[in-house]
Design a protein around this motif. Structure first.
Motif, mmCIF file in Angstrom:
data_model
loop_
_atom_site.group_PDB
_atom_site.id
_atom_site.type_symbol
_atom_site.label_atom_id
_atom_site.label_comp_id
_atom_site.label_asym_id
_atom_site.label_seq_id
_atom_site.Cartn_x
_atom_site.Cartn_y
_atom_site.Cartn_z
ATOM 1 N N SER A 17 0.851 -1.196 0.000
ATOM 2 C CA SER A 17 0.000 0.000 0.000
ATOM 3 C C SER A 17 0.884 1.242 0.000
ATOM 4 N N ALA A 18 0.516 2.220 -0.832
ATOM 5 C CA ALA A 18 1.277 3.466 -0.929
ATOM 6 C C ALA A 18 0.371 4.629 -0.552
ATOM 7 N N TYR A 19 0.884 5.498 0.301
ATOM 8 C CA TYR A 19 0.148 6.671 0.770
ATOM 9 C C TYR A 19 0.878 7.918 0.284
ATOM 10 N N ASP A 20 0.137 9.003 0.045
ATOM 11 C CA ASP A 20 0.788 10.243 -0.367
ATOM 12 C C ASP A 20 1.262 11.016 0.859
ATOM 13 N N THR A 21 1.778 12.227 0.646
ATOM 14 C CA THR A 21 2.336 13.015 1.747
ATOM 15 C C THR A 21 1.274 13.445 2.748
ATOM 16 N N ALA A 22 0.008 13.364 2.369
ATOM 17 C CA ALA A 22 -1.090 13.684 3.289
ATOM 18 C C ALA A 22 -1.609 12.440 4.002
ATOM 19 N N GLY A 23 -0.941 11.291 3.812
ATOM 20 C CA GLY A 23 -1.355 10.063 4.464
ATOM 21 C C GLY A 23 -2.609 9.443 3.859
ATOM 22 N N ARG A 24 -2.901 9.811 2.608
ATOM 23 C CA ARG A 24 -4.084 9.277 1.925
ATOM 24 C C ARG A 24 -3.693 8.076 1.070
ATOM 25 N N ILE A 25 -4.507 7.044 1.066
ATOM 26 C CA ILE A 25 -4.212 5.836 0.297
ATOM 27 C C ILE A 25 -4.299 6.144 -1.192
ATOM 28 N N ARG A 26 -3.267 5.755 -1.922
ATOM 29 C CA ARG A 26 -3.226 6.011 -3.366
ATOM 30 C C ARG A 26 -3.168 4.737 -4.176
ATOM 31 N N SER A 27 -2.534 3.662 -3.642
ATOM 32 C CA SER A 27 -2.497 2.382 -4.350
ATOM 33 C C SER A 27 -2.270 1.272 -3.338
ATOM 34 N N GLY A 28 -2.599 0.064 -3.752
ATOM 35 C CA GLY A 28 -2.434 -1.082 -2.869
ATOM 36 C C GLY A 28 -3.748 -1.502 -2.229
ATOM 37 N N PRO A 29 -3.709 -2.508 -1.372
ATOM 38 C CA PRO A 29 -4.948 -3.069 -0.827
ATOM 39 C C PRO A 29 -5.567 -2.315 0.341
ATOM 40 N N ALA A 30 -4.890 -1.345 0.921
ATOM 41 C CA ALA A 30 -5.456 -0.638 2.078
ATOM 42 C C ALA A 30 -6.752 0.074 1.683
ATOM 43 N N PRO A 31 -7.812 -0.077 2.472
ATOM 44 C CA PRO A 31 -9.100 0.502 2.096
ATOM 45 C C PRO A 31 -9.258 1.987 2.428
ATOM 46 N N THR A 32 -8.573 2.462 3.466
ATOM 47 C CA THR A 32 -8.769 3.845 3.905
ATOM 48 C C THR A 32 -7.432 4.536 4.162
ATOM 49 N N ASN A 33 -7.507 5.841 4.360
ATOM 50 C CA ASN A 33 -6.336 6.665 4.664
ATOM 51 C C ASN A 33 -5.777 6.303 6.038
ATOM 52 N N LEU A 34 -4.531 6.697 6.296
ATOM 53 C CA LEU A 34 -3.987 6.555 7.642
ATOM 54 C C LEU A 34 -4.847 7.382 8.588
ATOM 55 N N ALA A 35 -5.153 6.829 9.738
ATOM 56 C CA ALA A 35 -6.057 7.482 10.692
ATOM 57 C C ALA A 35 -5.394 8.700 11.321
ATOM 58 N N VAL A 36 -6.181 9.755 11.480
ATOM 59 C CA VAL A 36 -5.734 10.968 12.165
ATOM 60 C C VAL A 36 -6.341 10.937 13.569
ATOM 61 N N PRO A 37 -5.504 10.824 14.619
ATOM 62 C CA PRO A 37 -6.048 10.786 15.977
ATOM 63 C C PRO A 37 -6.476 12.186 16.429
ATOM 64 N N ASP A 38 -7.219 12.235 17.521
ATOM 65 C CA ASP A 38 -7.569 13.526 18.117
ATOM 66 C C ASP A 38 -6.301 14.146 18.692
ATOM 67 N N TYR A 39 -6.062 15.392 18.358
ATOM 68 C CA TYR A 39 -4.904 16.092 18.907
ATOM 69 C C TYR A 39 -5.196 17.581 18.916
ATOM 70 N N GLU A 40 -4.410 18.295 19.691
ATOM 71 C CA GLU A 40 -4.546 19.757 19.746
ATOM 72 C C GLU A 40 -3.176 20.380 19.977
ATOM 73 N N PHE A 41 -3.040 21.590 19.504
ATOM 74 C CA PHE A 41 -1.814 22.346 19.723
ATOM 75 C C PHE A 41 -1.896 23.002 21.091
ATOM 76 N N THR A 42 -0.949 22.664 21.977
ATOM 77 C CA THR A 42 -0.899 23.305 23.290
ATOM 78 C C THR A 42 -0.022 24.553 23.246
ATOM 79 N N SER A 43 0.843 24.623 22.237
ATOM 80 C CA SER A 43 1.644 25.824 21.960
ATOM 81 C C SER A 43 2.000 25.756 20.473
ATOM 82 N N ASP A 44 2.763 26.716 19.990
ATOM 83 C CA ASP A 44 3.156 26.705 18.585
ATOM 84 C C ASP A 44 4.084 25.539 18.252
ATOM 85 N N THR A 45 4.757 25.004 19.262
ATOM 86 C CA THR A 45 5.735 23.944 19.009
ATOM 87 C C THR A 45 5.419 22.637 19.733
#
Length: 191
Positions: A158-186
């Motif tokens: 399976s190949a994913y693009d730079t946004a973690g989206r599935i582009r080829s191969g057997p994977a059915p969905t994009n890489l999962a994005v977990p819940d997260y938040e910025f606590t500061s700029d870094t």
């Protein structure tokens, strides 16, 4: 001449006794209460065994320092005992992701849907292939990033693009994005 037994009420023989109806109700209520307590004693440990363990709750959030991640670089961290990929996208990678028509994607999502508003250069995904759970390559220095420059799963291709989206191969969905938040700029807090 027939004799009448005056001690037995009319209509009953002397061998039968009346059963007390209150005694029967008491026994029914007692049996139901006993069964309820028994069911509770069985069900409560089962429900408690489904609760997360203390060590899992301790790992329920992960803080990642973004200050050392250069544009175009990815790092691996751990979130709930799974790999976590944090990628600092370059302006060229953002433009390429935005230029990809959604009709070409198996699981159509824009880059804006996968990142936080105003922080489009920071992509945070779980590093678990959505096909069979292997860990894709591409987050480490010198690893195979696949034909689309993102991530490549060595297990089944399976190949994913730079946004973690599935582009080829057997994977059915994009890489999962977990819940997260910025606590500061870094700094981000995942979970």
């Amino acid at each position: 001449m027939a004799t009448v037994d005056s001690a037995v009420p009319p209509g009953e023989s002397s061998g039968e006794q009346l059963e007390n109806p209150r005694r029967r109700d008491y026994l029914s209520i007692g049996a139901v209460a006993f069964a309820g307590v028994g069911a509770g004693a069985i069900v409560l440990p089962i429900i408690n065994s489904m609760s997360p363990a203390a060590d899992t709750l301790a790992l329920s959030s992960t803080e990642v320092d973004l200050s050392a991640i250069q544009p175009g670089q990815s790092v691996k961290a751990t979130f709930r005992k799974q790999p976590l990929f944090v990628r600092n996208l370059t302006p060229q990678e953002i433009a390429a992701a935005d230029a990809t028509p959604l009709s070409e994607l198996r699981d159509p999502q824009t880059l804006a849907e996968r990142t936080k508003e105003g922080k489009a250069n920071w992509l945070v995904t779980l590093g678990v292939c959505t096909h069979l759970g292997c860990v894709p390559l591409g987050a480490g220095e010198g690893e195979n990033k696949g034909a689309f420059g993102g991530y490549f799963c060595p297990c089944h291709g399976s190949a994913y693009d730079t946004a973690g989206r599935i582009r080829s191969g057997p994977a059915p969905t994009n890489l999962a994005v977990p819940d997260y938040e910025f606590t500061s700029d870094t700094t981000i807090l995942v979970g």
